[in-house]
Scaffold this motif. Structure first.
Motif, short mmCIF file in Angstrom:
data_model
loop_
_atom_site.label_atom_id
_atom_site.label_comp_id
_atom_site.label_asym_id
_atom_site.label_seq_id
_atom_site.Cartn_x
_atom_site.Cartn_y
_atom_site.Cartn_z
N THR A 99 0.92 -1.22 -0.03
CA THR A 99 0.02 -0.11 -0.14
C THR A 99 0.75 1.30 -0.07
O THR A 99 0.41 2.23 -0.44
CB THR A 99 -0.90 0.02 1.27
N THR A 100 1.98 1.15 0.55
CA THR A 100 2.92 2.47 0.60
C THR A 100 3.21 2.80 -0.95
O THR A 100 3.68 4.10 -1.09
CB THR A 100 4.11 2.16 1.20
N GLU A 101 3.26 1.87 -1.82
CA GLU A 101 3.40 2.35 -3.22
C GLU A 101 2.20 2.94 -3.98
O GLU A 101 2.47 3.36 -5.07
CB GLU A 101 3.76 0.90 -3.97
N HIS A 102 1.18 2.86 -3.48
CA HIS A 102 -0.11 2.93 -4.25
C HIS A 102 -0.56 4.33 -3.96
O HIS A 102 -0.48 5.11 -2.72
CB HIS A 102 -1.17 1.88 -3.95
N ARG A 103 -1.73 4.87 -4.72
CA ARG A 103 -2.47 5.99 -4.37
C ARG A 103 -3.83 6.12 -5.09
O ARG A 103 -4.05 5.85 -6.32
CB ARG A 103 -1.63 7.31 -4.95
N ARG A 104 -4.71 6.26 -4.17
CA ARG A 104 -6.20 6.11 -4.64
C ARG A 104 -6.38 7.40 -5.73
O ARG A 104 -6.18 8.63 -5.31
CB ARG A 104 -7.17 6.20 -3.38
N VAL A 105 -7.10 7.18 -6.72
CA VAL A 105 -7.34 8.25 -7.45
C VAL A 105 -8.90 8.63 -7.63
O VAL A 105 -9.75 7.69 -7.06
CB VAL A 105 -6.93 7.89 -9.16
N ALA A 106 -9.27 9.46 -8.12
CA ALA A 106 -10.67 10.31 -8.07
C ALA A 106 -11.38 9.27 -8.92
O ALA A 106 -11.10 8.70 -9.98
CB ALA A 106 -10.75 11.61 -8.48
N VAL A 233 5.56 5.35 -11.36
CA VAL A 233 5.33 6.81 -11.72
C VAL A 233 4.05 6.97 -11.57
O VAL A 233 3.59 8.25 -11.23
CB VAL A 233 6.04 6.91 -12.92
N GLU A 234 3.22 6.15 -11.70
CA GLU A 234 1.67 6.47 -11.89
C GLU A 234 1.13 6.82 -10.66
O GLU A 234 0.35 7.78 -10.59
CB GLU A 234 0.84 5.08 -12.25
N ALA A 235 1.89 6.29 -9.42
CA ALA A 235 1.32 6.87 -8.09
C ALA A 235 2.06 7.81 -7.90
O ALA A 235 1.31 8.94 -7.13
CB ALA A 235 1.46 5.54 -7.20
N SER A 236 3.53 7.93 -7.87
CA SER A 236 4.29 9.10 -7.35
C SER A 236 4.11 10.18 -7.91
O SER A 236 4.23 11.46 -7.56
CB SER A 236 5.79 8.74 -7.15
N HIS A 237 3.68 10.30 -9.21
CA HIS A 237 3.56 11.44 -10.03
C HIS A 237 2.18 11.63 -10.54
O HIS A 237 1.66 12.35 -11.55
CB HIS A 237 4.47 11.41 -11.45
N GLU A 238 1.08 11.11 -9.43
CA GLU A 238 -0.40 11.22 -9.65
C GLU A 238 -0.91 12.61 -10.08
O GLU A 238 -1.62 12.91 -10.88
CB GLU A 238 -1.11 10.68 -8.72
N GLU A 239 -0.46 13.69 -9.37
CA GLU A 239 -0.95 14.99 -9.46
C GLU A 239 -0.54 15.56 -10.77
O GLU A 239 -1.40 16.31 -11.51
CB GLU A 239 -0.25 15.80 -8.37
N ALA A 240 0.60 15.47 -11.11
CA ALA A 240 0.79 16.02 -12.67
C ALA A 240 -0.01 15.21 -13.83
O ALA A 240 -0.54 15.75 -14.66
CB ALA A 240 2.49 15.68 -12.82
N LEU A 241 -0.05 13.99 -13.55
CA LEU A 241 -0.58 12.98 -14.48
C LEU A 241 -2.03 13.35 -14.62
O LEU A 241 -2.53 13.54 -15.94
CB LEU A 241 -0.39 11.58 -14.61
N LYS A 242 -2.72 13.51 -13.57
CA LYS A 242 -4.04 13.67 -13.63
C LYS A 242 -4.64 15.18 -13.95
O LYS A 242 -5.64 15.36 -14.57
CB LYS A 242 -4.80 13.37 -12.30
N SER A 243 -3.40 15.92 -13.95
CA SER A 243 -3.59 17.27 -14.53
C SER A 243 -3.63 17.31 -16.06
O SER A 243 -3.50 18.50 -16.73
CB SER A 243 -2.58 18.22 -13.88
N GLY A 244 -3.28 16.49 -16.46
CA GLY A 244 -3.03 16.39 -18.16
C GLY A 244 -1.59 16.64 -18.34
O GLY A 244 -1.24 16.70 -19.73
N ASP A 245 -0.73 16.89 -17.70
CA ASP A 245 0.85 17.03 -18.03
C ASP A 245 1.32 15.54 -18.17
O ASP A 245 1.14 14.44 -17.44
CB ASP A 245 1.43 17.66 -16.97
N ASP A 246 2.06 15.44 -19.31
CA ASP A 246 2.99 14.40 -19.46
C ASP A 246 4.36 14.42 -18.49
O ASP A 246 4.80 15.26 -18.14
CB ASP A 246 3.65 14.39 -20.97
N VAL A 247 4.79 13.12 -18.15
CA VAL A 247 5.78 13.23 -17.31
C VAL A 247 6.89 12.11 -18.06
O VAL A 247 6.76 11.18 -18.50
CB VAL A 247 5.59 12.38 -16.08
#
Length: 604
Positions: A99-106, A233-247
Motif C-alpha cells: 500500500t505504500t506504493e499506491h495512491r487512490r485516484v478520483a 510513476v503512476e502513483a508518485s507523479h499522480e498529481e501531474a498526470l491527472k492534471s493532463g501533464d506528460d511526465v
C-alpha cells in the motif's frame, strides 16, 4: 553530460506531440550459521511511503492524448444525459499488497485527459486511449437472454457471463440499477451495440490506460487501476498526470531493453530465482535503467503476482556482502586511519569477540596493502582496516553514505533497510558489519552510495522523472582525494591479477567495481542457509565516471560467485550503455573481456 545521445528525433517529436502510436561474505558467522541480530544523497530523511514533493514538479511536456473515438463519445454523452458512471476493472484484487506504493485516484477522473509517461528518448511508455463502457440497468432489461446473446456476439464473450451481469441483483435481492458489462470497448464495437438499441443497455464514455511496450519497465511505471494508481510513476507523479501533464522520465528505452534482456538471460543461464538491475548517471543520480526479472505485461496487471509487481530495487533490502567493503575502505582512508600504501598481515582467519572471521578460501599468511585487500575481497583484511578506523567512526560513515535512510527517489514504497545504531553494536559487530553482514540495504541505496564514490564524493538523490532532481548539489560525503583513491582501488578489482572482477572488463574502457556473494537468511529458521545473493556494482570510465550499473541475482543454482554470475551481466549492460551514450573510450587496448574460466565448476 558528455555524449548524451538522442535517437530518432523525428519519431520523438511525433510522440511528444501525442500523435504517435560470496562465501567471501559469510566469514562473519559462527560455524553453526547463527545470524547476527539486526537492530531495529542530496536530501534525505523522508520516510518510506511519504509522497515526495518533487512529484508535483515533474516537467510538463505537452498533453499527448491519443483520440480514437471522438464521434462515438459525443453520441454516448448525449445518450447518457450527463449520468456519472463508475469505472471498473476486473482482476486487480491482489494488487493492494504494497500500500505504500499506491495512491487512490478520483472515481470520476477524466482518464482520457490523463498525461502520458514518456521515456528520455521520447517513447510513450503509458498513455490513455478513449474507449467505451457497456453499462446495463438490469431492472430495465426486457429479455436478458436475448440481450446477452446479442452482446456476447459483439463483445466475443460467453453468453452466460454477459447474462449474469445483465441480471445482477442488489443486496436486497432486487434487480440492480447499475452493472458494468464490459470496459475498454473499441469504437467499432460500441457503434454496433448502440445500433442494437437494447432496452436497459447503454454505452458510456470510458478511457483505457495502455502500456505500449508491455513488460518494459513495468514495476517502475506502476499501473493505473479502476480506483487506484498501483506503485511506480503512476502513483508518485499522480498529481501531474491527472492534471493532463506528460511526465518525461530519465529512463532510456534502449538501455532499459538491454538491461532487462541481459537479466532475463542471466536468470535463465544460472537458474536463478530473480534479478534486479540499475543503470544510473553518477553525477546526479538520474536512473537511466531499472529492471526487475521476472517482470509482467503491464496491460495484464491483474494476472501478475504481488511479488512480480513489486519494484524490488526499492522494496527488498538484503545483506550486501562484499560490495559494502568499498564504504569501509573509503571511511578509513577519509579519516586517515589507513592510506593506500598501508600494509596488513593477513591470515586466512581471525577471532573477533566470540566469532571467527574467515576469508573465502584457506591461504598462507599474506602481507597486503589496502588496495590488495579490496581487490582480493579479504574479509580478514577488511575487518583489520575497520578496527584501525574504529566502530563509532565506521557507523558515522555508514550514515553519511545514506544507509538506513530513504534515498529520496521520486517513487513510493522505498524500504530504508536496517542499520544497527552504534550503541547497539555487540563485540562482534566490528567483525561483520564492515564486510556487509548484520545490516541490510536496498539495491537503490547501494547504487546511490557507489555514485558518491564515483563522482568525487558527493551524495546523490536518485530520480526517474525529469524535474524531480534536487536544485542544489548533494552534500559532501568524502573528499575528492578519497574518491579518487577508492576509484583506483576498485579499478584494481577489475584490472588486477588477483582481482575478483576480471569478467567485468570492457574493451577500450577502464572499469571499477566490486563483486559480492552474500549468504541469505532462511526465513523459517532465522539462520544463514537460504541461498545466496550474487552481485556486481561498478562504474566507467574508472577515473572519470559517467555511468554505474548494479546487477543483483537472487539464488543462482549453477554457482554463487559474483564474478561468475553478475560480473558478465554488468559487462554486457555497461558496454552497451557506454557505446550507446557515446562515452569516449579512455583506453587504447582492444582486448576483449576476460574469459570465464570459472564457469565449469572452478573454485571461485
Amino acid at each position: 553530460m558528455k555524449g548524451r545521445k538522442r535517437r530518432g528525433a523525428e519519431v520523438d517529436a511525433r510522440y511528444r506531440r501525442g500523435r504517435g502510436g560470496d562465501p567471501r561474505e559469510t566469514g562473519g558467522r559462527t560455524s553453526g550459521g547463527e545470524v547476527v541480530e539486526l537492530a531495529g544523497r542530496g536530501r534525505r530523511g523522508r520516510s518510506s511511503g511519504t509522497k515526495p514533493a518533487a512529484g508535483d514538479r515533474a516537467r510538463a511536456v505537452g498533453r499527448g492524448r491519443v483520440r480514437l473515438a471522438v464521434g462515438v463519445v459525443a453520441v454516448v454523452c448525449l445518450s447518457l444525459g450527463g449520468r456519472a458512471v463508475q469505472l471498473s476493472v476486473a482482476g486487480e484484487g491482489d494488487a493492494g499488497l504494497f500500500t505504500t506504493e499506491h495512491r487512490r485516484v478520483a472515481a470520476f477522473e477524466d482518464r482520457a485527459e490523463r498525461g502520458a509517461i514518456l521515456s528520455a528518448d521520447g517513447r510513450q511508455l503509458a498513455t490513455s486511449l478513449e474507449a467505451s463502457k457497456i453499462v446495463a440497468t438490469p431492472y430495465q432489461v426486457e429479455d436478458p437472454r436475448a440481450a446477452a446473446e446479442a452482446l456476447a456476439g459483439v463483445l466475443d464473450e460467453e453468453v452466460a457471463g454477459v447474462e449474469e451481469k445483465l441480471t445482477r441483483r442488489d443486496e436486497g435481492g432486487a434487480l440492480s440499477g447499475y452493472s458494468v458489462v464490459a470496459s475498454g470497448v473499441e469504437p467499432e464495437k460500441s457503434r454496433e451495440i448502440l445500433d442494437l438499441a437494447l432496452p436497459g443497455v447503454s454505452v458510456a464514455p470510458d478511457a483505457e490506460r495502455v502500456y505500449p511496450n508491455g513488460a518494459l519497465a513495468s514495476q517502475t511505471l506502476g499501473h493505473l487501476g479502476a480506483d487506484m494508481a498501483y506503485g511506480g510513476v503512476e502513483a508518485s507523479h499522480e498529481e501531474a498526470l491527472k492534471s493532463g501533464d506528460d511526465v518525461e522520465l530519465t529512463l532510456d528505452t534502449a538501455v532499459q531493453k538491454e538491461l532487462e534482456g541481459t537479466l532475463i538471460e542471466t536468470v535463465k543461464e544460472h537458474e536463478a530465482k530473480s534479478a534486479v538491475g540499475i543503470v544510473m548517471r553518477v553525477d546526479d543520480g538520474a536512473v537511466v535503467g531499472m529492471a526487475n526479472v521476472p517482470g509482467y505485461d503491464n496491460n495484464e496487471f491483474g494476472e501478475a503476482s504481488g511479488e512480480a509487481q513489486r519494484n524490488r530495487a526499492l522494496t527488498d533490502p538484503y545483506e550486501p556482502g562484499s560490495t559494502f567493503k568499498a564504504f569501509t575502505m573509503a571511511a578509513a582512508i577519509e579519516e586517515g586511519a589507513v592510506t593506500e600504501s598501508s600494509a596488513f598481515v593477513i591470515p586466512d582467519h581471525m577471532a573477533v569477540a566470540d566469532r571467527i572471521i574467515n576469508d573465502s578460501e584457506p591461504h598462507e599468511t599474506l602481507t597486503l596493502d589496502t588496495g590488495d585487500i579490496l581487490a582480493r575481497s579479504s574479509n580478514v583484511g577488511t575487518v583489520q582496516v575497520a578496527q584501525a578506523l574504529g566502530g563509532e567512526k565506521l557507523a558515522e560513515y555508514i550514515d553519511r553514505f545514506g544507509f538506513g535512510k530513504a534515498t529520496g527517489v521520486d517513487l513510493w514504497g522505498e524500504d530504508v533497510g536496517i542499520v544497527p545504531p552504534y550503541e547497539e553494536w555487540s563485540g562482534s559487530s566490528i567483525g561483520n558489519i564492515p564486510i556487509g553482514q548484520g545490516l541490510t540495504v536496498t539495491p537503490m541505496q547501494l547504487a546511490a552510495g557507489y555514485a558518491a564514490i564515483a563522482n568525487g564524493g558527493l551524495a546523490v538523490t536518485p530520480y526517474v522523472a525529469e524535474g524531480s532532481e534536487p536544485e542544489d548539489a548533494g552534500r559532501r560525503v568524502i573528499s575528492e582525494n578519497t574518491s579518487s583513491i577508492v576509484r583506483g582501488m576498485l579499478q584494481g578489482v577489475v584490472d588486477g591479477e588477483e582481482g575478483t572482477g576480471e569478467l567485468a572488463r570492457i574493451p577500450g574502457y577502464s572499469v571499477a567495481g566490486k563483486t559480492g556473494t552474500a549468504e541469505k537468511v532462511d526465513p523459517e529458521t532465522g539462520l544463514y542457509g537460504g541461498g545466496f545473493f550474487t552481485s556486481f556494482v561498478g562504474f566507467a570510465p574508472a577515473q572519470d565516471p559517467e555511468y554505474l550499473t548494479l546487477v543483483l541475482v537472487d539464488d543462482p543454482q549453477t554457482t554463487y560467485w559474483g564474478e561468475v554470475v553478475a560480473a558478465p551481466a554488468f559487462q554486457k549492460v555497461m558496454s552497451f550503455t557506454l557505446s550507446y551514450m557515446n562515452v569516449p573510450p579512455d583506453r587504447k587496448d582492444a582486448a576483449g573481456p576476460a574469459t570465464n574460466q570459472y564457469a565449469a565448476g572452478g573454485s571461485r
